[in-house]
Design a protein around this motif. Structure first.
Motif, PDB file in Angstrom:
ATOM      1  N   GLY A  13     -15.246   1.990  17.419  1.00  0.00           N
ATOM      2  CA  GLY A  13     -15.954   0.950  18.143  1.00  0.00           C
ATOM      3  C   GLY A  13     -15.324  -0.421  18.071  1.00  0.00           C
ATOM      4  N   LEU A  14     -14.275  -0.594  17.265  1.00  0.00           N
ATOM      5  CA  LEU A  14     -13.639  -1.907  17.179  1.00  0.00           C
ATOM      6  C   LEU A  14     -13.040  -2.261  18.530  1.00  0.00           C
ATOM      7  CD1 LEU A  14     -12.862  -4.240  15.251  1.00  0.00           C
ATOM      8  CD2 LEU A  14     -10.643  -3.107  14.986  1.00  0.00           C
ATOM      9  N   PRO A  15     -13.389  -3.429  19.083  1.00  0.00           N
ATOM     10  CA  PRO A  15     -12.857  -3.808  20.398  1.00  0.00           C
ATOM     11  C   PRO A  15     -11.329  -3.880  20.405  1.00  0.00           C
ATOM     12  CG  PRO A  15     -14.722  -5.190  19.810  1.00  0.00           C
ATOM     13  CD  PRO A  15     -14.369  -4.410  18.577  1.00  0.00           C
ATOM     14  N   ALA A  16     -10.754  -3.612  21.557  1.00  0.00           N
ATOM     15  CA  ALA A  16      -9.294  -3.579  21.681  1.00  0.00           C
ATOM     16  C   ALA A  16      -8.657  -4.946  21.507  1.00  0.00           C
ATOM     17  CB  ALA A  16      -8.911  -2.998  23.052  1.00  0.00           C
ATOM     18  N   ASN A  17      -9.431  -6.006  21.669  1.00  0.00           N
ATOM     19  CA  ASN A  17      -8.884  -7.355  21.541  1.00  0.00           C
ATOM     20  C   ASN A  17      -8.994  -7.894  20.112  1.00  0.00           C
ATOM     21  OD1 ASN A  17     -11.749  -7.559  21.820  1.00  0.00           O
ATOM     22  ND2 ASN A  17     -11.543  -9.731  22.266  1.00  0.00           N
ATOM     23  N   VAL A  18      -9.236  -7.016  19.151  1.00  0.00           N
ATOM     24  CA  VAL A  18      -9.343  -7.430  17.751  1.00  0.00           C
ATOM     25  C   VAL A  18      -8.293  -6.689  16.928  1.00  0.00           C
ATOM     26  CG1 VAL A  18     -10.812  -7.415  15.685  1.00  0.00           C
ATOM     27  CG2 VAL A  18     -11.788  -7.953  17.925  1.00  0.00           C
ATOM     28  N   GLY A  19      -7.581  -7.424  16.086  1.00  0.00           N
ATOM     29  CA  GLY A  19      -6.633  -6.837  15.150  1.00  0.00           C
ATOM     30  C   GLY A  19      -7.188  -6.881  13.738  1.00  0.00           C
ATOM     31  N   ALA A  20      -6.895  -5.842  12.964  1.00  0.00           N
ATOM     32  CA  ALA A  20      -7.391  -5.797  11.583  1.00  0.00           C
ATOM     33  C   ALA A  20      -6.429  -4.977  10.740  1.00  0.00           C
ATOM     34  CB  ALA A  20      -8.793  -5.186  11.529  1.00  0.00           C
ATOM     35  N   LEU A  21      -6.301  -5.346   9.466  1.00  0.00           N
ATOM     36  CA  LEU A  21      -5.475  -4.577   8.543  1.00  0.00           C
ATOM     37  C   LEU A  21      -5.849  -4.917   7.108  1.00  0.00           C
ATOM     38  CD1 LEU A  21      -3.050  -6.478   7.076  1.00  0.00           C
ATOM     39  CD2 LEU A  21      -2.205  -6.491   9.429  1.00  0.00           C
ATOM     40  N   SER A  22      -5.432  -4.041   6.207  1.00  0.00           N
ATOM     41  CA  SER A  22      -5.498  -4.309   4.771  1.00  0.00           C
ATOM     42  C   SER A  22      -4.112  -4.082   4.195  1.00  0.00           C
ATOM     43  CB  SER A  22      -6.502  -3.392   4.076  1.00  0.00           C
ATOM     44  OG  SER A  22      -7.819  -3.835   4.256  1.00  0.00           O
ATOM     45  N   THR A  23      -3.707  -4.951   3.298  1.00  0.00           N
ATOM     46  CA  THR A  23      -2.439  -4.735   2.608  1.00  0.00           C
ATOM     47  C   THR A  23      -2.660  -3.801   1.422  1.00  0.00           C
ATOM     48  OG1 THR A  23      -2.691  -6.617   1.091  1.00  0.00           O
ATOM     49  CG2 THR A  23      -1.673  -7.054   3.236  1.00  0.00           C
ATOM     50  N   THR A  24      -1.561  -3.276   0.898  1.00  0.00           N
ATOM     51  CA  THR A  24      -1.578  -2.515  -0.339  1.00  0.00           C
ATOM     52  C   THR A  24      -0.746  -3.291  -1.354  1.00  0.00           C
ATOM     53  OG1 THR A  24       0.410  -1.231   0.133  1.00  0.00           O
ATOM     54  CG2 THR A  24      -1.682  -0.388   1.017  1.00  0.00           C
ATOM     55  N   ARG A  25      -0.451  -2.668  -2.498  1.00  0.00           N
ATOM     56  CA  ARG A  25       0.392  -3.355  -3.480  1.00  0.00           C
ATOM     57  C   ARG A  25       1.876  -3.157  -3.190  1.00  0.00           C
ATOM     58  NH1 ARG A  25      -0.845  -0.868  -9.275  1.00  0.00           N
ATOM     59  NH2 ARG A  25       0.779  -2.373  -9.803  1.00  0.00           N
ATOM     60  N   ALA A  26       2.208  -2.403  -2.154  1.00  0.00           N
ATOM     61  CA  ALA A  26       3.604  -2.088  -1.843  1.00  0.00           C
ATOM     62  C   ALA A  26       4.183  -3.048  -0.809  1.00  0.00           C
ATOM     63  CB  ALA A  26       3.714  -0.659  -1.332  1.00  0.00           C
ATOM     64  N   GLY A  27       5.513  -3.194  -0.840  1.00  0.00           N
ATOM     65  CA  GLY A  27       6.214  -3.910   0.212  1.00  0.00           C
ATOM     66  C   GLY A  27       6.589  -5.335  -0.105  1.00  0.00           C
ATOM     67  N   GLY A  28       6.399  -5.769  -1.361  1.00  0.00           N
ATOM     68  CA  GLY A  28       6.718  -7.150  -1.695  1.00  0.00           C
ATOM     69  C   GLY A  28       7.826  -7.276  -2.712  1.00  0.00           C
ATOM     70  N   VAL A  29       7.879  -8.433  -3.381  1.00  0.00           N
ATOM     71  CA  VAL A  29       8.964  -8.729  -4.315  1.00  0.00           C
ATOM     72  C   VAL A  29       8.470  -9.033  -5.724  1.00  0.00           C
ATOM     73  CG1 VAL A  29      10.431  -9.594  -2.460  1.00  0.00           C
ATOM     74  CG2 VAL A  29       8.983 -11.201  -3.726  1.00  0.00           C
ATOM     75  N   SER A  30       7.169  -9.003  -5.951  1.00  0.00           N
ATOM     76  CA  SER A  30       6.636  -9.329  -7.273  1.00  0.00           C
ATOM     77  C   SER A  30       7.021  -8.271  -8.298  1.00  0.00           C
ATOM     78  CB  SER A  30       5.112  -9.459  -7.222  1.00  0.00           C
ATOM     79  OG  SER A  30       4.719 -10.609  -6.507  1.00  0.00           O
ATOM     80  N   LEU A  31       7.272  -8.729  -9.516  1.00  0.00           N
ATOM     81  CA  LEU A  31       7.644  -7.844 -10.610  1.00  0.00           C
ATOM     82  C   LEU A  31       6.419  -7.441 -11.417  1.00  0.00           C
ATOM     83  CD1 LEU A  31      10.803  -9.795 -11.843  1.00  0.00           C
ATOM     84  CD2 LEU A  31      10.676  -7.968 -10.122  1.00  0.00           C
ATOM     85  N   ALA A  32       6.563  -6.382 -12.226  1.00  0.00           N
ATOM     86  CA  ALA A  32       5.461  -5.920 -13.068  1.00  0.00           C
ATOM     87  C   ALA A  32       4.946  -7.063 -13.939  1.00  0.00           C
ATOM     88  CB  ALA A  32       5.930  -4.761 -13.935  1.00  0.00           C
ATOM     89  N   PRO A  33       3.628  -7.156 -14.154  1.00  0.00           N
ATOM     90  CA  PRO A  33       2.567  -6.212 -13.777  1.00  0.00           C
ATOM     91  C   PRO A  33       2.037  -6.381 -12.353  1.00  0.00           C
ATOM     92  CG  PRO A  33       1.621  -8.004 -15.007  1.00  0.00           C
ATOM     93  CD  PRO A  33       3.099  -8.266 -14.964  1.00  0.00           C
ATOM     94  N   TYR A  34       2.756  -7.150 -11.533  1.00  0.00           N
ATOM     95  CA  TYR A  34       2.334  -7.381 -10.153  1.00  0.00           C
ATOM     96  C   TYR A  34       3.113  -6.513  -9.172  1.00  0.00           C
ATOM     97  CZ  TYR A  34       1.006 -11.479 -12.844  1.00  0.00           C
ATOM     98  OH  TYR A  34       0.512 -12.308 -13.824  1.00  0.00           O
ATOM     99  N   GLY A  35       3.883  -5.546  -9.697  1.00  0.00           N
ATOM    100  CA  GLY A  35       4.722  -4.714  -8.854  1.00  0.00           C
ATOM    101  C   GLY A  35       3.940  -3.675  -8.090  1.00  0.00           C
TER     102      GLY A  35
END
Length: 260
Positions: A13-35
Motif C-alpha cells: 500500500g505504500l504510494p509510488a511517490n514515496v521512498g523508504a529504506l533502512s540501513t544495516t551495519r554493512a557497507g561503511g568504513v567504521s572499525l570494530a566495535p562499530y564494524g
C-alpha cells in the motif's frame, strides 16, 4: 536501489511517490566495535557513540549519495517532540520524530534496539519517521507524529515497523509494564497491554516486552491500523544489525522516508 546494502521495506500500500529504506551495519568504513560484525567496515551513522568522527562522516556521505537531499538528523532524547524535516537547515534539534510534506525532504531516525516507525499518508503527500524506545512509546511519540501528519492534511495513514529488539530478547522490570498499564484507557486496552509482557519463569517481576506489539497498540490508539513490518530482531541478527542490548558499545542504523 544501487549503492549501500540497504533494506527496502516490504510495505503493501505504500504510494509510488514515496521512498523508504533502512540501513544495516554493512557497507561503511567504521572499525570494530562499530564494524559490520564480520571483520569489515560498518555503516555506523551515530556521532554520539565514540566512533571516529571521520568514519561517521564518510558513512553519512555514502548514505546521502543515495538520497534526494541530506536527511534531517535529530538528537534523539526519548521524548515526543516532532519537527519539520524540511525546515532544519542543517541544525540538529532535540526531537524523536520528523514529518515532511515537501518533496525531497528526508525524515530519518537512528536506532540500535529501539523501534523505528515510518509513516505515509495513503496519497503519499505527507510522510514521517519516529524513534520509539519504551519511554517514547509510553509517552506517546507515535500518537504525536500521527497528530502532526494529520495537521498537514493526512487522512488515512500507513505505518511500517522497522528493525527493533525482538520479543524474546527485551527483558524489563515491573515498572515498565506499569508505565503502560497506567496509560491504558479501558479494560480492553489494559488486557492488551498486559499481554505484550510475557512473565519470565524464575524471575519475579521480570518480563519479556514485545516492542512490536506495543507499537501496534499505540498506533491503534492513534487510529492507525494499516501496519506492516515488525519481523526483525536487532539482538539476534548480529550480522545485520547494531544492538545496544547485545553489545553495549555499538553503532546506529537508520530508517528513512521521503516524498519523491
Amino acid at each position: 536501489m544501487a549503492g549501500l546494502p540497504v533494506m527496502i521495506p516490504h510495505w503493501p500500500g505504500l504510494p509510488a511517490n514515496v521512498g523508504a529504506l533502512s540501513t544495516t551495519r554493512a557497507g561503511g568504513v567504521s572499525l570494530a566495535p562499530y564494524g559490520d560484525g564480520q571483520g569489515g567496515g560498518g555503516l555506523n551513522l551515530g556521532v554520539h557513540v565514540a566512533d571516529d568522527p571521520n568514519h561517521v562522516a564518510q558513512n553519512r556521505a555514502r548514505l546521502a549519495a543515495m538520497l534526494p537531499a541530506q536527511p534531517a538528523w535529530l538528537n534523539q532524547v526519548h521524548g515526543v517532540a516532532v519537527v519539520d524535516a524540511a525546515s532544519l537547515a542543517g541544525t540538529v534539534p532535540d526531537a524523536d520524530a520528523s514529518v515532511a510534506s515537501t518533496p525531497g525532504a528526508v525524515c530519518l531516525v537512528m536506532t540500535a534496539d529501539c523501534l523505528p516507525v515510518l509513516f505515509s499518508s495513503n496519497d503519499g503527500q505527507v510522510v514521517g519517521a519516529a524513534h520509539a524506545g519504551w519511554r517514547g512509546l509510553a509517552a506517546g511519540v507515535l500518537q504525536r507524529t500521527v497528530e502532526t501528519m494529520r495537521e498537514r492534511g493526512a487522512a488515512d495513514i500507513l505505518a511500517w515497523l522497522g528493525p527493533a529488539i525482538g520479543p524474546q530478547q527485551f527483558e524489563v522490570g515491573q515498572e515498565v509494564l506499569q508505565t503502560f498499564l497506567d496509560g491504558a484507557l479501558d479494560a480492553g486496552e489494559r488486557q492488551a497491554f498486559q499481554a505484550a509482557f510475557a512473565a519470565i519463569a524464575g524471575k519475579p517481576d521480570k518480563f519479556l516486552a514485545d516492542m512490536y506489539a506495543l507499537g501496534h497498540l499505540m498506533l491503534a490508539r492513534a487510529g492507525v491500523t494499516q501496519v506492516s513490518g515488525g519481523q526483525y530482531c536487532t539482538v539476534s541478527e548480529a550480522s545485520r544489525f547494531y544492538s545496544y542490548r547485545r553489545d553495549g558499545v555499538t553503532g546506529r542504523q537508520a530508517s528513512l522516508i521521503w516524498r519523491k
